[in-house]
Motif scaffolding. Structure first.
Motif, short mmCIF file in Angstrom:
data_model
loop_
_atom_site.label_atom_id
_atom_site.label_comp_id
_atom_site.label_asym_id
_atom_site.label_seq_id
_atom_site.Cartn_x
_atom_site.Cartn_y
_atom_site.Cartn_z
N LYS A 157 61.79 -6.61 -6.02
CA LYS A 157 61.65 -6.21 -4.80
C LYS A 157 60.75 -7.15 -3.79
O LYS A 157 60.95 -6.89 -2.68
CB LYS A 157 60.20 -5.30 -5.04
CG LYS A 157 59.14 -5.74 -6.07
CD LYS A 157 58.01 -4.72 -6.52
CE LYS A 157 56.95 -5.24 -7.34
NZ LYS A 157 56.03 -4.40 -7.64
N ASP A 161 60.99 -7.84 0.37
CA ASP A 161 59.65 -7.97 1.17
C ASP A 161 60.03 -9.20 1.99
O ASP A 161 59.49 -9.31 3.04
CB ASP A 161 58.75 -7.96 0.27
CG ASP A 161 58.21 -6.59 -0.22
OD1 ASP A 161 58.89 -5.62 0.19
OD2 ASP A 161 57.67 -6.39 -1.27
N TRP A 173 61.06 -3.56 0.49
CA TRP A 173 61.24 -2.67 -0.81
C TRP A 173 61.13 -1.17 -0.45
O TRP A 173 62.08 -0.53 -1.05
CB TRP A 173 60.37 -3.42 -2.05
CG TRP A 173 60.69 -2.58 -3.36
CD1 TRP A 173 59.52 -1.95 -3.87
CD2 TRP A 173 61.77 -2.61 -4.14
NE1 TRP A 173 60.26 -1.26 -5.03
CE2 TRP A 173 61.56 -1.60 -5.16
CE3 TRP A 173 63.21 -2.92 -3.87
CZ2 TRP A 173 62.24 -1.36 -6.02
CZ3 TRP A 173 64.25 -2.60 -4.67
CH2 TRP A 173 63.81 -1.91 -5.81
N PRO A 174 60.04 -0.83 -0.12
CA PRO A 174 59.78 0.60 0.17
C PRO A 174 60.87 1.22 0.79
O PRO A 174 61.05 2.59 0.62
CB PRO A 174 58.45 0.77 0.80
CG PRO A 174 57.63 -0.42 0.41
CD PRO A 174 58.66 -1.42 0.41
N ASN A 175 61.44 0.53 1.70
CA ASN A 175 62.45 1.16 2.53
C ASN A 175 63.70 1.31 1.95
O ASN A 175 64.79 1.76 2.54
CB ASN A 175 62.50 0.60 3.77
CG ASN A 175 61.07 1.03 4.82
OD1 ASN A 175 61.06 2.22 4.69
ND2 ASN A 175 60.66 0.11 5.58
N TYR A 196 61.84 5.01 -10.86
CA TYR A 196 63.02 3.97 -10.42
C TYR A 196 64.33 4.49 -10.35
O TYR A 196 65.22 3.42 -10.14
CB TYR A 196 62.33 2.69 -11.02
CG TYR A 196 61.15 2.10 -10.55
CD1 TYR A 196 60.83 1.54 -9.37
CD2 TYR A 196 59.93 2.47 -11.49
CE1 TYR A 196 59.75 1.19 -8.88
CE2 TYR A 196 58.69 1.95 -10.98
CZ TYR A 196 58.67 1.32 -9.58
OH TYR A 196 57.20 0.87 -9.43
#
Length: 623
Positions: A157, A161, A173-175, A196
């Motif tokens: 991840k 970032d 990572w969240p996107n 995940y």
């Protein structure tokens, strides 16, 4: 799994060999028609080559590989858009479907069969013929997802970032995690229960139904070394695991099988096979990409794009096509008398995971994956009838992510292990062919143990500092480019790999492997005999001889903000200085991901297609 025989042929034989009346033939014709209807609607039936190519499409996608197949699928979800997908190769075959035979697709008609150029500064590939490493790349629907070992690894991840920190807004990572999940149809229940993983996507992911006893020993060894057994695609990456692969019912699930076969009957999607793109057409005044030149059936053709041209030809093909089209380093293009339409660092920043090939360990028990042991009718029938057995093995049974002494962030490992219950001596002739290993090296180092029970670890450097380039050799599109990865130009790359090699020796020295009397094969390469085993000099010499890569070239059309002088595309994947042209494939990675590149490339395809939809929806609202 692809059919191994044609039932209609069987019907024909019956009709010819058996005296029957017309009435007697009716049930056979009925069965044949039923079968044809089934083939037409079967979601895994192969796509057909477009019988006619229109003069103009809304979108032209160049390359049907790990990203291009995804992009073509997702763009054709919009009924009012029509999409042309151009692929230089043909379709998959029965051999490519069988996981354990993945190596046999390399150096075949499904492979571009690229080679690196001989090293100029820092030596590498010295054990290979001509000091050149083979770099297989898929020339087939599904691209390199048809040639690879099917490993499903997302990277760390922190990779994503870091992309965002470099100025690529929207790629943290969240996107990107939602796009991994969007594709995935995970069939291991214990993984699906976590946040995940997901079911219902086009791409099937699961563990192989078969594994050798050594794969369990590998997990136990990791625990002895202080690492957890975990899902390395989950919250944390450092650890050991059974490999997850892109397989479905015991067969390969390429991006062609996953994303193209289910939608092959869409009226607004045309797939043209054996159509090699030679140039993107760009208006020199307006700097708008308006079409593509390609060759099909030995005839040059032109097709126009109303909206955009999408380049998804991979980290080698995309920069080559861009430079042939006038997009690239001005000085380099001028040397070939190519008019520069946008002066960009195309082909720079080439990155690849590199490691030591042929690291072999010997055991006493007859439990390894030897070719002779599984060449039997029983093994074949177990695969054909039950979709199980050794032929479903990924080749790489286990993965591990570890930290060397040179890593400062324990949650961002710098070393990856690929474990296999076989090695170079297990299938020497084929390994020699696909790796380009010199006969003298094979005969000296591996032939003496050709009947031994062996296993291997491939230690891979995850974040190399050394970078290379892709350059043109000619204005002829059929001339392969100059590929120079510049391995080992940074000393830290060598030192980190040596530390990783010693961690691999530690695996063999655990109780889990000592019970098999595991020990390293110590026969040195001919050019390394002067160094004592397990010295730094010995391992550096070995690395420069059996330089090995599992073919993860990236970053040659770097994504970056406008302020980045090395960027080729912006965070919306648009090529700087050219309108109507995007690159969507592994070449846009600003930094290579910490792990295998196939799953991240599929994610790039998913996200890139959504970006296109968003941009055109925004344009529609404005108009």
């Amino acid at each position: 799994m692809a059919l191994l025989f044609n039932p209609l042929t069987q019907f024909a034989h019956v009709a010819i060999a058996t005296p029957m009346t017309i009435i007697g033939l009716v049930p056979i014709f009925a069965a044949g028609l039923t079968f044809l209807r089934y083939i037409n609607y079967d979601p895994e039936a192969h796509p057909k080559d477009a019988p006619r190519i229109y003069q103009q499409y809304d979108f032209i996608v160049i390359g049907a590989g790990s990203a291009g197949a995804v992009v073509a699928n997702r763009l054709s979800e919009i009924p009012e858009w029509n999409v042309l997908l151009l692929e230089a190769g043909g379709d998959e075959n029965e051999i490519s479907d069988i996981p354990l035979l993945s190596g046999y697709t390399q150096m075949s008609e499904l492979d571009w069969m690229y080679q690196t150029s001989p090293p100029t500064d820092s030596p590498y590939c010295l054990a290979m013929i001509g000091d050149r490493c083979n770099w297989p790349r898929g020339k087939v629907l599904g691209g390199s997802s048809v040639l690879n070992a099917m490993l499903y690894v997302r990277g760390n991840k922190k990779d994503y970032d870091h992309w965002a920190e470099l100025g690529n807004e929207g790629w943290e990572w969240p996107n990107v995690l939602p796009y991994f999940l969007k594709s995935e149809d995970n069939r291991n229940p214990y993984l699906v229960k976590t946040p995940y993983h997901q079911t219902g996507g086009y791409l099937t992911v699961q563990e192989s139904p078969w594994r050798s006893p050594l794969s369990i020993a590998f997990l136990q060894a990791g625990q002895e070394m202080g690492y957890p057994v975990r899902d390395i695609n989950g919250e944390h990456q450092a650890g050991f695991m059974l490999a997850q692969g892109t397989i479905r019912r015991g067969s390969r699930c390429s991006t062609a099988k996953a994303f193209l076969r289910p939608v092959r009957n869409r009226k607004n999607l045309h797939i043209a096979m054996r159509a090699q793109v030679t140039k993107i057409l760009i208006d020199p005044k307006t700097k708008i990409a308006y079409g593509v030149k390609f060759v099909k059936n030995n005839k040059p053709q032109v097709v126009l794009a109303r909206k955009e041209v999408i380049l998804s030809a991979g980290a080698i093909g995309s920069p080559q096509i861009l430079m042939l089209s006038g997009v690239g380093p001005q000085e380099h293009l001028q040397s070939f008398k190519i008019r520069t339409l946008s002066d960009l660092k195309v082909g720079h920043n080439l990155q690849d995971h590199v490691g030591l090939g042929g690291m072999t360990f010997i055991i006493d028990d007859p439990i390894t994956l030897q070719k002779e042991r599984f060449q039997s009718m029983a093994t074949a029938m177990e695969y054909i009838l039950h979709e199980r057995g050794p032929l479903t093995a990924l080749g790489v049974e286990n993965l591990a992510f570890l930290n060397t002494e040179y890593n400062t962030d324990p949650d961002w490992p710098d070393m990856q292990f690929h474990f296999a219950a076989s090695s170079v001596n297990s299938d020497g002739d084929h390994i020699k062919k696909i790796s380009g290993l010199r006969d003298s090296v094979y005969n000296t180092v591996y032939k003496p143990i050709r009947h031994a029970e062996t296993w291997t670890i491939l230690p891979l450097l995850l974040r190399p500092k050394s970078t290379g380039w892709i350059k043109l050799r000619s204005t002829n599109p059929n001339t392969y480019p100059d590929i120079n990865p510049n391995y080992f130009t940074h000393k830290e790359d060598v030192l980190t790999l040596i530390a990783g090699i010693r961690l691999a020796l530690n695996v063999s020295d655990t109780k889990a492997f000592r019970r098999f009397n595991s020990r390293p094969h110590k026969m040195p390469f001919p050019g390394c005999r002067q160094y004592p085993f397990d010295t730094d000099e010995y391992w550096e010499c070995s690395l420069r001889h059996f330089t090995f890569t599992i073919y993860h070239p990236t970053s040659t059309c770097k994504m970056g903000p406008e302020s980045d002088p090395d960027a080729v595309v912006n965070p919306r994947l648009k090529v700087y200085g050219i309108k109507g042209l995007r690159v969507i494939d592994a070449s846009i990675m600003p930094k290579i991901v910490s792990g295998n590149t196939n799953a991240p490339t599929i994610m790039i395809g998913e996200k890139g297609a959504d970006i296109i939809k968003e941009d055109w929806k925004r344009k529609k609202r404005r108009s």
